[in-house]
Design a protein around this motif. Structure first.
Motif, mmCIF file in Angstrom:
data_model
loop_
_atom_site.group_PDB
_atom_site.id
_atom_site.type_symbol
_atom_site.label_atom_id
_atom_site.label_comp_id
_atom_site.label_asym_id
_atom_site.label_seq_id
_atom_site.Cartn_x
_atom_site.Cartn_y
_atom_site.Cartn_z
ATOM 1 N N TYR A 164 -18.196 -23.817 13.763
ATOM 2 C CA TYR A 164 -17.837 -24.241 15.119
ATOM 3 C C TYR A 164 -16.328 -24.256 15.343
ATOM 4 O O TYR A 164 -15.843 -24.870 16.289
ATOM 5 C CB TYR A 164 -18.510 -25.596 15.441
ATOM 6 N N GLU A 165 -15.606 -23.570 14.476
ATOM 7 C CA GLU A 165 -14.165 -23.443 14.657
ATOM 8 C C GLU A 165 -13.884 -22.349 15.684
ATOM 9 O O GLU A 165 -14.640 -21.381 15.775
ATOM 10 C CB GLU A 165 -13.486 -23.079 13.327
ATOM 11 N N PRO A 166 -12.769 -22.485 16.462
ATOM 12 C CA PRO A 166 -12.434 -21.437 17.426
ATOM 13 C C PRO A 166 -12.297 -20.089 16.706
ATOM 14 O O PRO A 166 -11.777 -20.029 15.601
ATOM 15 C CB PRO A 166 -11.078 -21.894 17.991
ATOM 16 N N GLY A 167 -12.802 -19.064 17.311
ATOM 17 C CA GLY A 167 -12.641 -17.725 16.746
ATOM 18 C C GLY A 167 -13.611 -17.390 15.639
ATOM 19 O O GLY A 167 -13.509 -16.326 15.025
ATOM 20 N N PHE A 168 -14.581 -18.274 15.359
ATOM 21 C CA PHE A 168 -15.523 -18.029 14.253
ATOM 22 C C PHE A 168 -16.184 -16.659 14.375
ATOM 23 O O PHE A 168 -16.329 -15.923 13.401
ATOM 24 C CB PHE A 168 -16.583 -19.128 14.219
ATOM 25 N N LEU A 169 -16.553 -16.307 15.611
ATOM 26 C CA LEU A 169 -17.283 -15.051 15.794
ATOM 27 C C LEU A 169 -16.385 -13.850 15.997
ATOM 28 O O LEU A 169 -16.855 -12.720 15.977
ATOM 29 C CB LEU A 169 -18.196 -15.162 17.023
#
Ligand SMILES: NC(=O)c1ccc[n+]([C@@H]2O[C@H](COP(=O)([O-])OP(=O)(O)OC[C@H]3O[C@@H](n4cnc5c(N)ncnc54)[C@H](O)[C@@H]3O)[C@@H](O)[C@H]2O)c1
Length: 332
Positions: free
Chosen positions: A317-322
């Motif tokens: 759920y960290e920003p940019g994970f995907l």
């Protein structure tokens, strides 16, 4: 001590009777069409009586002789309606058992636990989880009677990853995690207590369907292009518009007409620019069930997100994970 488990593949759909919920559109409609073409009789239900009637009639017209395809109106979130659907289909098909149940019906909505209306959150959960649960409760005795029954529950990538990038997807993810938990628990339970029934979990990534428009319809909205300014503004309130402007998704001087156009385009693009079509997804589901698989992922996006979440759960759920993970995926 539970008896040893034999995973039974479905050798053929020919001559069987399948139940498909949400059969009026998308993957459900394709399941109805493809099952009928394979010689399987089908009882399809949908909350939308018009679409399921057309889907059933179209599938029946193209099916081999001996196949019967019926369409039924039923809201799967209401157990009384699911039981009525069961009674109706057994009578119309003249059978006392069901061989396959595809608990496929679902809607989006209730994105934020904080900001979405409580009624919307609970409606989404009720269709997406209780709908699956009511089908299991109602049809399990008939699947047991089949002697070789298969219950196929549709979850989502949101059943193992509870977000849409930076956007919340609260009710839907909660329900889809619940479908996964229920299905996996049922698998162990059935092996011990009803080994003549097998359960299968379907986890699609992005599949091209009309789920955006159908989910709006379930909440009482017309198709995006027919919405009034007030409906558009209700759907995308001022703070959401500000977030979109900040993210560069919307111009600062966007009008209600621009928002309506954006919504309509998003709905069409979701269907027409998906990496996997509804027909391909249904074929993947039917092949998976036939092979004896219990966990069917649909699309490269689903496989990539599944692997990434399991490899790096703390980062999920960290920003940019995907970012970069799903670029270039081409579907199933
Ligand atoms: N399309 C995707 O990208 C995607 C991804 C992951 C999971 N899924 C899941 O796949 C399933 C099928 O979705 P789809 O994309 O084919 O959507 P869809 O909107 O094309 O089809 C869903 C059907 O379910 C019906 N339905 C809605 N509420 C109902 C209710 N209360 N009772 C009975 N029928 C009801 C709708 O009228 C519609 O005909 C859903 O469970 C959805 O959550 C879809």
């Amino acid at each position: 001590m539970a008896p040893p488990v034999t995973i039974v593949a479905v050798d053929s759909y020919d001559g069987r009777l399948a139940v498909v919920t949400g059969g009026g559109s998308g993957m459900g409609r394709e399941l109805v069409r493809q099952l009928a073409a394979l010689g399987c009789s089908v009882a399809a239900c949908d909350v939308n009586p018009d679409t399921v009637a057309v889907a059933a009639a179209t599938a029946w017209a193209a099916a081999p002789a001996g196949v019967v395809v019926t369409g039924h109106t039923c809201d799967v979130s209401d157990e009384t309606q699911v039981r009525r659907f069961r009674d109706e289909l057994l009578e119309q098909h003249g059978r006392a058992r069901v061989d396959l149940v595809f608990a496929n019906a679902g809607i989006g909505g209730g994105e934020s636990f904080v900001k979405s209306a409580r009624q919307e959150w609970e409606q989404t959960f009720a269709v997406d989880f209780w709908g699956v649960y009511h089908c299991a409760r109602t049809f399990l005795p008939l699947l047991i009677r089949s002697g070789d029954g298969v219950l196929v529950n549709t979850s989502s990538v949101n059943g193992f990853w509870a977000a849409l990038g930076p956007m919340p997807n609260s009710a839907y993810s909660t329900a889809k995690f619940a479908v996964r938990g229920f299905t996996e628990a049922l698998m162990v339970d059935l092996r011990a207590n009803a080994p003549q029934v097998r359960v299968v979990l379907v986890m699609p990534g992005h599949v091209g369907t009309d789920i955006i428009a159908n989910s709006l319809r379930a909440r009482g909205f017309p198709p995006p292009q027919d919405m009034t300014d007030a409906q558009v503004e209700q759907l995308i309130p001022a703070d959401a518009r500000t977030t979109m402007i900040t993210a560069g998704l919307l111009g600062e001087d966007a009008t209600a007409g621009d928002l309506r156009q954006m919504l309509a385009q998003a709905s069409v693009d979701f269907r027409d620019k998906a990496p996997v079509s509804a027909a391909e997804a249904a074929a993947t589901i039917l092949d998976g069930v036939r092979s004896g698989a219990w966990r069917i992922l649909i699309g490269n996006d689903a496989r990539i997100i599944d692997a990434a979440v399991r490899a790096r759960p703390e980062a999920a759920y960290e920003p940019g994970f995907l970012t970069g993970l799903t670029a270039g995926t081409t579907g199933s």
